[in-house]
Structures are given as C-alpha cells and as structure tokens.
Design an enzyme around this catalytic site. Structure first.
Site, PDB file in Angstrom:
ATOM      1  CB  CYS A   2     -17.511 -33.340  14.083  1.00 50.72           C
ATOM      2  SG  CYS A   2     -17.938 -34.199  15.578  1.00 50.72           S
ATOM      3  CE  LYS A 610     -26.180 -35.320   2.390  1.00 52.54           C
ATOM      4  NZ  LYS A 610     -27.482 -35.834   1.933  1.00 52.54           N
TER       5      LYS A 610
END
Ligand code: G6P
Length: 615
Positions: A2, A610
């Site tokens: 997030c 990521k």
C-alpha cells in the site's frame, strides 16, 4: 505494498495526492482511493483498479476541492480487491476517515467487540475496524483524535502506517507508524504525508521519518510533535534534508521505469563504488566496515539474509566472499531464517540485503540476529529506511530511486557493494595478494563501460524476444557465479511477462529439467569464458541433442558456443567473479522486451509489490 499520501496546507490537495499516488504506484497495488475535506464535509471516492480509474471516478462523482486530504493505493491483504475494501475508510459516525498500510492481526476480536457495541462494517478490512476502534475510544474516553489514536493503537497487534483526520477538527492529520514506512514532508505552512518522499519532493526537501511506535499530530501552524505510542514519551523530530531530486524519479524519456533503470546501471554502479574504491591508494574505504573491522575479522561465518532479487545478490556474494575472503557464508531467505530457530552466535556477522530497506521478513531476521548478539550489517538502497536504521552498520548502494517493480539496478549495485566488501575483507585477512587486490580494483573501474557495451546487445535481444514472446516456459542455466544470475533471469521473466521460468545450476539439468526440453523450450544458457566454460558447453550439447532452442550469453569473440546455439548475445570479458554484473544485463533486457511485446504492465506487474512490508 500500500501507498499512503496526505496533505494539509493552503494548496489544493487533490492534484498533490493524485500525483503522489502515481509516484507510489511502483509499490504495487490493486485499488486506490481519496478523501478530501472541502470546508464543510468529507468527499470520498475509491475504486478497484489504477489511479487513473480513481481520477476518472472522483472527477465525475465528487467535489475535488479542499486543502486537506488523504489518498491510498491498496495492495489487498484482508478482503479481496474491490471498491468497498479500498481505502480510505469512514468511521460509523462519518467523522473520521483513515488510510492504512499494514495488517492489524487481532482485528477479528476487536471487530466482534465493536459489533457488540452496535458498530456496523461495510468492508472486510482490518482498517475499517481500526478507525471504528479509534472512534469508540474518542467517545468512551472523551479525548481528541490524537490521544484516541494512541490509546487505540495500544490495543492493536500488527503493523501499520496510518493517517487519519476528523472532519470536526480539520486543522490536523494524525499519523502513526509501526513496521510500515511513513515520512512527513515539512513545508512552509503545509505538511505532506507519504510512504516515501517521492510524492512531496517537488514541494520540500525537508522530511521527518517516523520511527517504529511513533505517532505525530500534524497540525497547521504548529511544529510537528512526535510521541511514543506505548508510553507517551515525547520524541524530537529529526528534520532531514533530502538529496533526492524530481528528475531522478521521473521516466526521463524512456517508455518505462524499468528500461530507464536498466540503462542507468553504468552510472549507478559507478556511484556505488565512488569514494570507496581508491585504486591509486590501493584501498577500499567503507566507513561502516572500518567501525566494526575487528568483528568482521573475527567472524567465523557470514550469514546473508534477504528476499527476492536481493537474495540472488546474496548468492552471488556467497561465491565472492568464499572465493576471495575465504569466509564461510550461508545465504538464507529471511522469511525462513526468522522462523526456523537458527543457530546464531556473537561470532557471526549477518548481512541483510534489501533495496527498499522495508521488507518485513528481512527486518524481522535482523532483529532476531541482533538478539543473538551477531553484528548486523545492512546493504540498502533507500536512505533512512527501516533496515538502514535497524542495522548496526551498513553500506548504501547508491542506485538512486528504483521505481520499476522488477528490480534491476538494485541487483547490480548490491553486487558491487558486496564485491567491495569481499575485497576489503580479503585484503585485511590477507587471503589475496596485493597484486590480485589491485587488479580487482582496476577491473571494477572498467565495469561501467563494460556494462555500456553489454547494453549494446539491446537490438539483438529485441529480435530474440520477438521469437520467443509466445513461449509458455523458459529455462535458465548457469554455473558458479552465473548460477544466481540464471535464477535472477528467470525471476525477471516470470515477474513481468507471466511466462513460467526456472533457473537451475546447469549441471542440475540432468536430474530433472532435461525431461522438459523439446523444440518448444527456449533455454537461456550463460556460457561465459573462464570458470566452467567447457562443462557448460557440454550442457549446451545435451540441450541441442534434444532440440531445445538455445539462447547463449557468451564472452565477446566466442566461437565454440556460436556453432551450437540458436542465438548468441555477447558480453565483454571480465574477471569470472565480476561476470554477473555483465551477464545480468541482456537477461533484464530480454524479460523487458518480452513483457512489452506481450502487452504486460512492465512497471507494475500484477499481484506484485515493490516492497513487501507485511508477511
Ligand atoms: C518484493 C519485490 C522483489 C524484491 C523483494 C525484496 O518481493 O517484488 O522485487 O526483490 O521484495 O525487496 P527488497 O526491497 O528487500 O530488496
């Protein structure tokens, strides 16, 4: 993972938050949302999909005015990705609105208690439970938002970076952090909140990074005041001046961040050894190592912990450390290491490798190693990240921001730092001669221009990509130093093109993967000179006799493999232990082109994040 963005000040919050969310897209997400205060009430819009979808929805359904707001990109953990589960979430009264990165582990029990008190929930998320817990504390204790957040978080088990505001007190945003990153950008009469500095770097270079278990009430016209969530102690914010500039985080004319980052590698590698590699003086200078030199020299073992691509860099380092410095090395997945009751002593040095410096498992592995008395050394790219702060010492890779989810320049710069470290230790331990040491330093200085040459393979790689873009599977083989490169090549292809790919040590093909080889199977073989060249050539013959399609990465001028392979990509000659820095390049390009040709979202592959800041 997030991404969170917030703004409070005098500008329009909407464009800042939308752009900020776009800058955080690299973190990986499946839905996005925004809540703005327009002077009288909250306007909220959220949707499954991309930030572009959010823009379309928000601009056609809500007023986007206001100078206070929060925005979120969600990577689903609790509750499927859909509009309702997207953030922000309202409290039952509609006064509070929250965004959250992390996981509240005990949300089930809290939810039940709140339901008994009449609270209702529209989503399946842990976040909606948290905002209602905060509201309940406000009501029950008669306290303001800041205090209520603190009391509520003391009941919570899990990880979080949150930002929440109360429409009844629209001059402040309350933020808190445990486990997930949170930065506050400090401007004149305005504040920015974000998961990293990229959303606000064009407005201010001044940032405060919250430590774990810290919270802050970010109030207009006031200085930031940090508090410890547990004991309410006041902490003093350290305002850091960031060096990052906007250009570094934009695409700079490339179609994708990944391609830009592949091409940045000559510069990134040079930046990583600059100031450390001093060939004229015959030394490697690494302050983090010098401060703990004796512990490094006394080390009976090095344990490397990392995840994903960083773990592959760790595998390359294992070869280098053992080969040059003659120190035994173990390379562990941080996620396994942290839970398997490993034997660690104060004679071990643990090296944690992480691009983001935020990977939850790596962070937990570090804490475990520290608790057993080991010296923990970090190799991170993101300055000021949690891992950089948690480790006893470390060395940054100076790769610059890596935005593409598939890691490229982080990998080669990690190898560069680890090679410098291995050389330094090899010299200190007298495991290699001065001549060998110096020849390595000189060769390392040649690597950036050799990477440039390797990048010249791009047109050839594109042709190969065209030929194999429809493949269902792909095998990557390498030996010695290039075995981890085979793993990394396969990971890159899987990650961004969704083609099933496996990396193997070339000799391990015989006990299994050889059964898969037929005329439909592309096999990428790293067959550079030196090391185990002849053995790899023999592996190539095995593949050829089973009609596999051979894509070989070879040393410039190679003749033998050229006669056997279907395609040949040349890289310049270098020392065997430095070949991964070159052989990786065409593999990155190959996965990039195949993914583009298949119409995949290269920079934001599906389901991937990521940095994995939760388990
Ligand atoms: C995620 C990413 C990978 C990355 C891994 C480790 O799984 O998708 O690309 O290699 O995390 O990340 P780190 O930031 O610790 O290097």
């Amino acid at each position: 993972m997030c991404g969170i963005v917030g703004y409070i000040g005098y500008r329009e919050a909407y464009p800042i938050i939308i752009k900020g969310l776009q800058r955080l897209e690299y973190r990986g997400y499946d839905s996005a949302g925004i809540a703005l205060f327009d002077g009288s009430g909250i306007n909220l819009s959220k949707t499954k999909g991309k930030v572009e979808d959010l823009k379309t929805k928000a601009e056609s359904t809500i007023s986007t005015e206001g100078s206070l707001g929060i925005g979120h990109t969600r990577w689903a953990t609790h509750g499927v990705p859909n509009d309702v589960n997207s953030h922000p979430h309202y409290s039952n009264s509609g006064n509070l609105v929250i965004i959250h990165n992390g996981i509240i582990e005990n949300y089930g029990a809290i939810k039940e208690e709140l339901m008994n008190r009449g609270y209702t929930f529209s989503s399946d998320t842990d976040t909606e439970v948290l905002v209602n817990l905060i509201e309940e504390v406000m009501k029950k204790e008669g306290v303001r938002l800041g205090k209520a957040v603190q009391l509520a978080l003391n009941q919570v088990v899990g990880a979080y970076a949150i930002a929440v505001f109360d429409k009844e007190k629209p001059n402040e945003i309350v933020v808190a952090k445990l486990g997930s990153p949170l930065a506050i950008g400090v401007g004149k009469d305005e504040f920015f909140i974000a998961s990293d500095a990229s959303p606000f770097i064009e407005f201010t270079n001044n940032a405060v990074y919250l430590e774990d278990e810290e919270m802050a009430v970010v109030r207009l016209g006031k200085e930031i005041k940090l508090r410890k969530i547990k004991d309410d102690a006041i902490a003093y914010p350290l305002v850091q001046e960031l060096q990052l500039n906007l250009e570094e985080i934009e695409k700079g004319g490339y179609d994708h961040f990944m391609l830009k980052e592949i091409y940045e590698q000559p510069r990134a590698i040079k930046d990583t050894y600059r100031g450390r590699l001093r060939s004229s003086q015959g030394i490697v200078k690494m302050a983090g190592v010098d401060d703990h030199l004796q512990e490094f020299l006394d080390a009976e073992r090095i344990i490397i912990v990392a995840c994903g691509t960083s773990w592959h860099a760790g595998l390359v380092a294992e070869y280098i450390f053992e080969d040059l410095a003659r120190i035994p090395v173990e390379v562990e997945y941080a996620s396994e290491f942290r839970y398997r009751n490993p034997v660690i002593t104060d004679r071990d040095v643990v090296i944690a490798i992480s691009q983001s410096g935020e990977t939850a498992d790596t962070l937990a592995a570090i804490k475990l190693a520290k608790a057993h008395g080991a010296l923990v050394f970090g190799v991170c790219n993101v300055v000021g990240s949690s891992i950089a702060r948690e480790t006893d010492a470390g060395a940054y890779t100076h790769a610059g921001p890596e935005i593409g989810v598939a890691s490229t320049k982080a990998f080669t710069t990690q190898i560069t730092v680890l090679t410098l470290l291995a050389l330094k230790l090899a010299k200190e331990r007298k495991a290699i001669s001065e001549e060998v040491f110096t020849s390595y330093l000189m060769e390392l200085e040649e690597i950036p221009s050799k990477v440039e040459e390797a990048l010249e393979s791009n047109p050839m790689v594109e042709i190969i990509a065209e030929a194999y873009k429809e493949s269902a599977n792909c095998l990557y083989l390498g030996r010695g130093y290039n075995f981890p490169v085979a793993l990394e090549g396969a990971l890159k292809l899987k990650e961004i093109s969704y083609i099933h790919a496996e990396g193997y040590p070339a000799a391990e093909m015989k006990p299994g993967p050889i059964a898969l080889i037929d005329d439909q199977m592309p096999v990428v073989v790293i067959a550079t000179k030196k090391g185990h060249y002849e053995k790899v050539v023999s592996n190539i013959q095995d593949i050829k006799s089973r009609h596999g399609k051979i894509i070989a990465i070879v040393t410039e001028g190679d003749v033998q493999v050229r006669q056997l392979a279907d395609h040949v990509i040349e890289v310049p000659e270098t020392f065997e232990s430095l070949t991964p820095l070159l052989t990786t390049i065409p593999l990155q390009l190959l996965s990039y082109h195949i993914a583009v040709m298949r119409g995949c979202n290269v920079d934001q592959p599906r389901n991937l994040a990521k940095s994995v800041t939760v388990e």
